[in-house]
Motif scaffolding. Structure first.
Motif, mmCIF file in Angstrom:
data_model
loop_
_atom_site.group_PDB
_atom_site.id
_atom_site.type_symbol
_atom_site.label_atom_id
_atom_site.label_comp_id
_atom_site.label_asym_id
_atom_site.label_seq_id
_atom_site.Cartn_x
_atom_site.Cartn_y
_atom_site.Cartn_z
ATOM 1 N N THR A 1 44.234 19.975 78.885
ATOM 2 C CA THR A 1 45.319 19.949 78.386
ATOM 3 C C THR A 1 45.726 18.618 77.659
ATOM 4 O OG1 THR A 1 46.289 20.968 80.571
ATOM 5 C CG2 THR A 1 47.875 19.800 79.170
ATOM 6 N N PHE A 2 45.143 17.635 77.927
ATOM 7 C CA PHE A 2 44.902 16.386 77.072
ATOM 8 C C PHE A 2 44.495 16.565 75.838
ATOM 9 C CE2 PHE A 2 45.746 13.812 81.195
ATOM 10 C CZ PHE A 2 46.946 13.358 80.853
ATOM 11 N N ARG A 3 43.186 17.383 75.772
ATOM 12 C CA ARG A 3 42.571 17.553 74.415
ATOM 13 C C ARG A 3 43.381 18.219 73.736
ATOM 14 N NH1 ARG A 3 37.756 18.020 77.731
ATOM 15 N NH2 ARG A 3 37.942 20.078 77.984
ATOM 16 N N TYR A 4 44.033 19.422 74.249
ATOM 17 C CA TYR A 4 45.022 20.217 73.487
ATOM 18 C C TYR A 4 46.215 19.495 73.196
ATOM 19 C CZ TYR A 4 48.503 24.029 73.007
ATOM 20 O OH TYR A 4 49.339 24.930 72.562
ATOM 21 N N CYS A 5 46.655 18.665 73.769
ATOM 22 C CA CYS A 5 47.901 17.810 73.352
ATOM 23 C C CYS A 5 47.467 16.963 72.063
ATOM 24 C CB CYS A 5 48.457 16.992 74.473
ATOM 25 S SG CYS A 5 49.148 17.887 75.557
ATOM 26 N N ILE A 6 46.300 16.196 72.245
ATOM 27 C CA ILE A 6 45.890 15.471 71.083
ATOM 28 C C ILE A 6 45.681 16.110 69.792
ATOM 29 C CG2 ILE A 6 44.017 14.151 70.240
ATOM 30 C CD1 ILE A 6 43.833 13.360 73.308
ATOM 31 N N LEU A 7 45.003 17.254 69.895
ATOM 32 C CA LEU A 7 44.753 18.219 68.513
ATOM 33 C C LEU A 7 46.183 19.011 68.422
ATOM 34 C CD1 LEU A 7 41.807 20.391 69.931
ATOM 35 C CD2 LEU A 7 41.779 18.776 68.071
ATOM 36 N N LEU A 8 47.100 19.231 69.213
ATOM 37 C CA LEU A 8 48.293 19.750 68.861
ATOM 38 C C LEU A 8 49.101 18.823 67.932
ATOM 39 C CD1 LEU A 8 50.108 22.370 69.017
ATOM 40 C CD2 LEU A 8 51.060 21.501 70.944
ATOM 41 N N LEU A 9 49.276 17.567 68.640
ATOM 42 C CA LEU A 9 49.907 16.653 67.778
ATOM 43 C C LEU A 9 49.527 16.223 66.664
ATOM 44 C CD1 LEU A 9 50.326 13.689 70.611
ATOM 45 C CD2 LEU A 9 51.956 15.149 69.793
ATOM 46 N N THR A 10 48.068 16.057 66.525
ATOM 47 C CA THR A 10 47.502 16.236 64.780
ATOM 48 C C THR A 10 47.897 17.310 63.918
ATOM 49 O OG1 THR A 10 45.659 15.035 66.148
ATOM 50 C CG2 THR A 10 45.495 15.539 63.752
ATOM 51 N N PHE A 11 47.728 18.345 64.536
ATOM 52 C CA PHE A 11 47.938 19.685 63.696
ATOM 53 C C PHE A 11 49.041 20.107 63.345
ATOM 54 C CE2 PHE A 11 43.448 20.168 64.620
ATOM 55 C CZ PHE A 11 42.840 20.811 63.521
ATOM 56 N N ALA A 12 50.015 19.683 64.182
ATOM 57 C CA ALA A 12 51.467 20.022 64.224
ATOM 58 C C ALA A 12 52.522 19.057 63.810
ATOM 59 C CB ALA A 12 52.073 20.292 65.488
ATOM 60 N N ILE A 13 51.814 17.783 63.623
ATOM 61 C CA ILE A 13 52.912 16.673 63.196
ATOM 62 C C ILE A 13 52.444 16.341 61.875
ATOM 63 C CG2 ILE A 13 53.904 14.250 63.447
ATOM 64 C CD1 ILE A 13 53.688 15.062 66.295
ATOM 65 N N VAL A 14 51.254 16.114 61.384
ATOM 66 C CA VAL A 14 50.873 15.383 59.990
ATOM 67 C C VAL A 14 51.320 16.538 59.009
ATOM 68 C CG1 VAL A 14 48.778 14.707 58.530
ATOM 69 C CG2 VAL A 14 49.120 14.101 61.009
ATOM 70 N N PRO A 15 50.734 17.879 59.024
ATOM 71 C CA PRO A 15 51.302 18.659 57.982
ATOM 72 C C PRO A 15 52.759 18.910 58.093
ATOM 73 C CG PRO A 15 49.468 19.564 59.585
ATOM 74 C CD PRO A 15 49.907 18.657 60.301
ATOM 75 N N ALA A 16 53.411 18.652 59.287
ATOM 76 C CA ALA A 16 55.005 19.009 59.066
ATOM 77 C C ALA A 16 55.273 17.773 58.360
ATOM 78 C CB ALA A 16 55.349 18.985 60.574
ATOM 79 N N PHE A 17 54.811 16.559 58.382
ATOM 80 C CA PHE A 17 55.351 15.629 57.744
ATOM 81 C C PHE A 17 55.201 15.863 56.255
ATOM 82 C CE2 PHE A 17 56.043 11.258 59.542
ATOM 83 C CZ PHE A 17 56.666 10.713 58.664
ATOM 84 N N ALA A 18 53.977 16.211 55.793
ATOM 85 C CA ALA A 18 53.363 16.601 54.373
ATOM 86 C C ALA A 18 54.552 17.708 53.743
ATOM 87 C CB ALA A 18 52.141 17.125 54.221
ATOM 88 N N LEU A 19 55.064 18.663 54.557
ATOM 89 C CA LEU A 19 55.763 19.845 54.251
ATOM 90 C C LEU A 19 57.146 19.015 54.217
ATOM 91 C CD1 LEU A 19 54.854 22.765 56.333
ATOM 92 C CD2 LEU A 19 55.201 22.505 53.850
ATOM 93 N N ALA A 20 57.491 18.407 55.139
ATOM 94 C CA ALA A 20 59.096 17.823 54.956
ATOM 95 C C ALA A 20 59.288 16.910 53.643
ATOM 96 C CB ALA A 20 59.089 16.848 56.274
#
Lengths: 558, 430
Positions: free
Chosen positions: A326-345
């Motif tokens: 779960t922790f591994r999943y969260c770390i990956l999710l934070l990376t994949f779901a926020i950095v691109p979101a920032f760029a898109l925004a």
């Protein structure tokens, strides 16, 4: 009216309307009735196999309600407005619960499937709502002096009303209730249903009596607005009590029992928590198996220190492994779901043509159902007929055509334990990026333009503006996005369940999946409840830490 | 005005309560029953059956409930409903789940009702199925217990894509079987020949489920449990042999990677042979656009192997109407109803006899139905519940047999290591 009543009271001659006297009688009846019900419930030994705690708890709650009902009577006699509101709320609660219970005993809830199916079959009737809404919207934009304004508005409302009636009539719901043997007229015209309906009506009428006698009790306008506001919250509050608070309390209680859904739940104290959290350690020569672990403890992991391994064992190794996943999943999710979101925004914040269209497109996955999304991704990930491997193979062919000797990786997205977590993260991130983008975009649009302009005048380039102004000012927004994404990651279940089906591999299990398997595959409900509460504590601690870290940041202080 | 209105409603409501005591009681018995349909066609057939049986049973009103699919957790939903007291009166469960439901006290013992019914004849069903349904876990005998009646029967077979066989220039399994050449060696060769047709073409595929790999284990002469199913038997050389052979299919990349979805690529025409039960037939009939048929599975070192799968209708232990439920059970397992269910193509009737099988064969003349019926009649072993242990925990729990088999077939664990250690895991579940 209120003055007269108070003057009469001052003379020791209070004059109460008959309806109020009857309402007070009703409060006595529900007080005594509820107290009687409380004694009966308290003594139930087999309440859905949940053990004695649940009926005792419910008995105490009902007893308190009964006492409260009786206590209101003397205060109502003295025309105390605060206690009138208490009585009012009690009766409207009774009305709400009565309506819900009437739906249950009459079998109406069983017909909701029929309702849904027929709405789907007659979906065109739903057009009545947007058409009606458009008419109301048009009327809102018409001049107040225009005589057609009211007519257009009424036509709009009428269209929506007719659509609603048509949907209900074609839904087959009423027909289901009338004809279905599980519900049916026999179920409606029987003693429990009619008694429930009668009591529900009385609750409504008595509530109405208390509501209409505000002036008699000297109610001020502010007080009336206050309780009316609370009244609007009542449906949500009932929903909260029934479907959130009660299950929460129940699961906390079950975490201290051996409940398995079939047999009676017996109190076992902290045993589920002990089973869940119990760890043992042993130092062994590197590469050798542990020999002296505590009973029923299995190796979870090991660390090499010099010539020895420190073996970590647990009584519930699955919990610790899935927590790590779960922790591994969260770390990956934070990376994949926020950095691109920032760029898109940042992109969507630009003034380019059709930007609203792009915003809507990127947001669409957020409102798609996880199950449907997972089914699409299952096809995309299929190693033989899926598009992703097809594209990769095509790209490899292009590279090989250029003379590069590249082999096709033929990635097993859904079965290779080294890849499957990434597969879920990609799917989950794809779905959540749109939501995060909209939130970050709102934050970006809140950045004062004068600050940007001033910094530009001062010679700051794009990177410095982003690093020194935009990013710090987006701190609270970023914090919100991180917290919500992290919590959704910690609670991830449906993504794995729908993508992989019932699974036994730790590489694709999260803690919530683990507790689902414990609760609904092995029916170890007590243990599953304990797991849920431990997960709650973990999420709570992480969130508190995030709050503290964010508060200590410069941007957040500002 | 408001006071009068309020008083009137109060009075009317209070008067309404005692008046309902005169409402007459309902004489009709209502029974709910449930199956696990896989698609709307099955739901339609069961709904029609329910209406027919409802018309035949006097004084009984039936309410059919279409349960969720296997992946929706059909059995788990049932258990949850037992906890809530809302489980149906009669319901279908897979044969392997019988012990779990009986041990939880959710299934009514029908032995007395059957004994009192002069018209009941248990010998019309497959005896292997009735042996499982009449097992008395209290004393291990076949006396004093009847947990249900079998609804259907099924077996495994190889669904094969004739077009791929033609393209590869190899005989299909049916021809090889007729030539007496259908064994593990020729199976591997055939799979390899089809795989050579292209990078995205595989010779064989099977899903990750005990029914598939255990079939190879049995064909090698091994077994999951010992003879009386009270201990693990996965530590034998025969099991290691079977695992080594299955692993070779994956190592040589002639089989769809273990754990991947196989049905979709088979339907798409990318897999030569697909091991599955009769229940796969309706989907293939509806979707496959190539020439296909079914064949018996290849013989292993110990000969051919297959399972006689079945499911049973059982009665809720808490039903208020056991006699009516027994009547319903007999109706649902009648020859007429079973032929209606079998006409879907997903299974065979649990009633035995040439006439019954001929009826099914007539429904699907284009298929080699004998691939299933030969196995069921000659060498299939019954799907059996595990009375002495918790099969769910042994097989499906974390670190259980299924995940270890996956590890072996995906190359993460050696067959020898599996055989050396797996019985510690399995025996802990007894």
């Amino acid at each position: 009216m209120a003055t007269t009543a108070r003057v009469e009271m001052a003379r020791g001659e209070p004059k109460h309307p008959v309806s109020l006297l009857l309402a007070m009688v009703w409060m006595v009846i529900i007080g005594i009735g509820t107290l009687f019900l409380a004694t009966q419930v308290f003594q139930i030994e087999a309440f859905f196999n949940l053990g004695t705690f649940v009926p005792q708890f419910l008995g105490i709650v009902l007893g308190l309600v009964g006492i409260l009902s009786l206590v209101t009577v003397p205060f109502l006699w003295t025309l105390n407005n605060n206690w009138r509101i208490v009585a009012l709320i009690m009766n409207f609660f009774g009305l709400g619960f009565g309506i819900l219970y009437t739906g249950h005993v009459s079998g109406m809830f069983l017909g909701i499937d029929t309702l849904a199916l027929n709405i789907y079959r007659n979906a065109w009737l739903l057009l009545g709502f947007p058409i009606g809404y458009v008419l109301v919207w048009i009327s809102g934009r018409m001049d107040d002096l225009n005589s057609a304004k009211d007519i257009v508005q009424k036509i709009g409302l009428a269209v929506m009303g007719v659509a609603l009636i048509a949907i209900l009539l074609t839904s087959g719901w009423l027909q289901y209730v009338a004809e279905n043997p599980g519900a049916g007229l026999g179920q409606i015209f029987n003693l429990p249903t009619i008694a429930t309906v009668a009591v529900t009506i009385i609750f409504g009428v008595v509530g109405s009596i208390f509501m209409r006698n505000g002036e008699l009790f000297g109610e001020t306008i502010l007080e009336r607005e206050a309780w009316q506001g609370w009244l609007f919250l009542l449906p949500n509050f009932v929903n909260f009590l029934l479907f959130f608070a009660m299950p929460l309390i129940l699961s906390f209680y079950l975490s201290f029992t051996d409940y398995n859904a079939i047999s009676r739940a017996d109190w076992i104290g902290f045993d589920n928590y002990r089973r869940l959290l119990s760890l043992d350690f042993e130092t062994v020569p590197t590469g050798t198996a542990p020999t002296d672990l505590a009973d029923r403890h299995f190796e979870v992991s090991r660390f090499t220190v010099g010539a020895n391994d420190i073996v970590i064992a647990a009584e519930s190794p699955g919990f610790w492994r899935t927590l790590a996943t779960t922790f591994r999943y969260c770390i990956l999710l934070l990376t994949f779901a926020i950095v691109p979101a920032f760029a898109l925004a940042m992109l969507l914040n630009a003034k380019i043509p059709g930007i609203k269209f792009f915003r809507a497109v990127y947001f669409l996955p957020s409102i798609a159902a996880v199950v449907g999304v997972a089914m699409i991704w299952q096809w995309l990930y299929n190693p033989i007929i899926g598009f992703i491997n097809y594209w990769i193979s095509g790209f490899v062919d292009v590279l090989n055509g250029l003379g590069l000797a590249v082999s096709d990786p033929n990635i097993q997205w859904l079965t290779d334990e080294n890849v499957m977590l990434l597969s879920v993260v990609i799917m989950a991130a794809w779905q959540v990026i749109g939501f995060n983008t909209v939130i970050l975009l709102a934050g970006l649009q809140g950045v004062p333009k004068d600050l940007i302009e001033a910094s530009t005048v001062d010679g700051a380039n794009s990177w410095i503006r982003f690093r020194r102004i935009i990013l710090p000012l987006l701190g609270p927004t970023t914090f919100f996005v991180v917290v919500t994404t992290l919590i959704s990651g910690m609670q991830a279940f449906s993504e794995m369940y729908t993508l992989f089906g019932v699974s036994t591999s730790d590489a694709r299990l999260t803690v919530v999946y683990y507790l689902y398997l414990s609760g609904f595959q092995q029916f170890d409900m007590g243990f599953a409840s304990a797991t849920a509460w431990v997960l709650f504590v973990v999420i709570f601690i992480i969130t508190v830490i995030q709050f503290r870290v964010s508060r200590s940041s410069e941007a957040y202080r500002d | 005005m408001n006071k009068k209105l309020a008083f009137g409603v109060l009075a009317a409501s209070l008067m309404a309560v005692p008046s309902v005591a005169f409402v007459s009681a309902q004489d009709e018995v209502t029974l709910t029953w449930r199956t696990r349909p896989d698609n709307q066609a099955e739901i339609d057939v069961y709904t029609a059956i329910s209406a027919d049986v409802d018309a035949r049973l006097e004084g009984v009103t039936l309410q059919y409930q279409a349960g969720g699919t296997e992946t929706d957790g059909y059995q788990n939903t049932l258990i949850t409903e037992f906890a809530a007291g809302t489980a149906p009166d009669v319901f279908w469960i897979p044969g392997s789940d019988l012990a779990r439901f009986v041990s939880e006290g959710t299934v009514l013992n029908l032995a007395d009702l059957a004994a009192a019914d002069a018209n009941f004849d248990g010998s019309v069903f497959y005896p292997q199925q009735m042996e499982q349904l009449m097992f008395n876990p209290e004393d291990g005998s076949m006396e004093g217990a009847l947990w249900g009646l079998p609804r259907d029967a099924s077996a495994m077979a190889l669904y094969y894509n004739q077009d791929l066989f033609d393209a590869a220039g190899v005989d299909n399994p049916t021809v090889q079987l007729e030539n007496g050449e259908w064994n593990w060696d020729t199976f591997l060769e055939t799979s390899a020949a089809i795989s050579e047709l292209g990078d995205e073409t595989y010779g064989f595929g099977m899903s990750n489920w005990w029914g598939n790999w255990e079939l190879f284990v049995n064909a090698a002469g091994g077994s999951y449990f010992n003879a009386d199913r009270t201990a693990c038997a996965l530590n034998s050389p025969e099991v290691e042999n079977a695992l080594t052979f299955m692993r070779s299919l994956y190592e040589q990349e002639v089989a769809v990677p273990y754990g991947s979805d196989v049905e979709a690529p088979f339907v798409a025409g990318s897999v030569g042979m697909f091991l599955n039960g009769r229940w796969a037939t309706p989907n293939l009939l509806a979707q496959a656009t190539f020439n296909w048929d079914v064949a018996e599975v290849p013989a292993g070192p110990a000969g051919q192997s297959n399972f006689l799968f079945w499911g049973a209708y059982v009665v809720n232990a808490n039903t208020a109407n056991p006699e009516a439920a027994w009547q319903l059970m007999q109706e649902l397992t009648s020859a007429d109803v079973q032929s209606q269910v079998a006409s879907l193509g997903a299974n065979f009737p649990s009633r035995i006899g040439e006439e019954v099988l001929a009826g099914v064969a007539a429904e699907f003349p284009e298929l080699n139905n004998a691939a299933f019926t030969n196995a069921m009649a000659n060498y299939a072993v019954p799907e059996a519940p595990l009375w002495a242990g918790d099969f769910g925990a042994i097989n499906w729990a974390e670190g259980g047999v299924e995940s270890r088999i996956t590890a072996v077939l995906s190359g993460a664990e050696a067959p020898a290591d599996f055989v050396a250690t797996i019985c510690d895991v399995v025996n802990a579940g007894f």
